[in-house]
Design a protein around this motif. Structure first.
Motif, PDB file in Angstrom:
ATOM      1  N   GLY A   9       0.914  -1.075  -0.076  1.00 46.13           N
ATOM      2  CA  GLY A   9      -0.041  -0.010  -0.029  1.00 46.13           C
ATOM      3  C   GLY A   9       0.957   1.398   0.000  1.00 46.13           C
ATOM      4  O   GLY A   9       2.099   1.217   0.114  1.00 46.13           O
ATOM      5  N   CYS A  16      -4.823   3.329   3.657  1.00 51.48           N
ATOM      6  CA  CYS A  16      -3.813   2.325   3.391  1.00 51.48           C
ATOM      7  C   CYS A  16      -4.005   1.595   2.182  1.00 51.48           C
ATOM      8  O   CYS A  16      -4.215   0.505   1.956  1.00 51.48           O
ATOM      9  CB  CYS A  16      -3.844   1.208   4.696  1.00 51.48           C
ATOM     10  SG  CYS A  16      -3.323   1.816   6.219  1.00 51.48           S
ATOM     11  N   GLY A  17      -4.075   2.275   0.921  1.00 53.73           N
ATOM     12  CA  GLY A  17      -3.968   2.017  -0.338  1.00 53.73           C
ATOM     13  C   GLY A  17      -5.488   1.755  -0.858  1.00 53.73           C
ATOM     14  O   GLY A  17      -5.764   1.281  -1.974  1.00 53.73           O
ATOM     15  N   GLU A  18      -6.606   1.750  -0.078  1.00 58.09           N
ATOM     16  CA  GLU A  18      -8.022   1.332  -0.580  1.00 58.09           C
ATOM     17  C   GLU A  18      -8.293   2.840  -0.862  1.00 58.09           C
ATOM     18  O   GLU A  18      -8.676   4.037  -0.131  1.00 58.09           O
ATOM     19  CB  GLU A  18      -8.698   1.025   0.704  1.00 58.09           C
ATOM     20  CG  GLU A  18      -8.505  -0.389   0.923  1.00 58.09           C
ATOM     21  CD  GLU A  18      -9.554  -1.038   1.817  1.00 58.09           C
ATOM     22  OE1 GLU A  18     -10.579  -0.596   1.850  1.00 58.09           O
ATOM     23  OE2 GLU A  18      -9.120  -2.173   2.430  1.00 58.09           O
ATOM     24  N   GLY A  80       0.626  -4.523   3.408  1.00 57.69           N
ATOM     25  CA  GLY A  80      -0.549  -4.639   3.978  1.00 57.69           C
ATOM     26  C   GLY A  80      -1.040  -6.094   4.311  1.00 57.69           C
ATOM     27  O   GLY A  80      -1.790  -6.215   4.897  1.00 57.69           O
ATOM     28  N   GLY A 106      -2.754  -0.279  -5.363  1.00 58.44           N
ATOM     29  CA  GLY A 106      -1.405  -0.520  -4.783  1.00 58.44           C
ATOM     30  C   GLY A 106      -0.492  -1.059  -5.678  1.00 58.44           C
ATOM     31  O   GLY A 106      -0.482  -0.826  -6.595  1.00 58.44           O
TER      32      GLY A 106
END
Length: 116
Positions: A9, A16-18, A80, A106
């Protein structure tokens, strides 16, 4: 042969990458089911946010350990989660990596597991 997919991520993304276009839990559950059905899933884990990590380092063999709260490395990226695959070769591992929802927003790093 076993390969690990490292789900990377970006620290710049507060989630966190989302991202809005990024993966959601249902996509990961479907991917997990597909891996199990294909018989290639050997293991894996989701990790908590990097802020919950603690790192341990030593300057050399005889040095006292230094324990630091927070991310394990100073980096814009973080791990992650992991997915361990048992497949025939790197091409198969890469094929599965391209299907992984973690690549959306990501990056997936694919590495063979070392055998000792």
């Amino acid at each position: 042969m076993k390969y690990v997919l490292l789900l990377m991520g970006n620290m710049a993304d507060d989630r966190c990458g989302e991202t809005d276009e990024g993966p959601n839990p249902e996509e990961f559950m479907a991917f997990d089911a597909e891996l199990k059905e294909a018989g290639v899933l050997a293991g894996g884990f989701a990790l908590t946010d990097p802020d919950e990590g603690t790192s341990v380092s030593k300057a050399d063999r005889d040095a006292e350990p230094v324990i630091t709260a927070g991310p394990y490395a100073e980096s814009r990226e973080f791990v992650g989660g992991t997915i361990v695959l048992d497949v025939a070769n790197l091409d198969d591992a890469l094929t599965w990596a391209t299907k992984c929802p973690g690549a959306i927003g990501g990056r997936i790093e694919v590495r063979p597991l070392a055998e000792y």
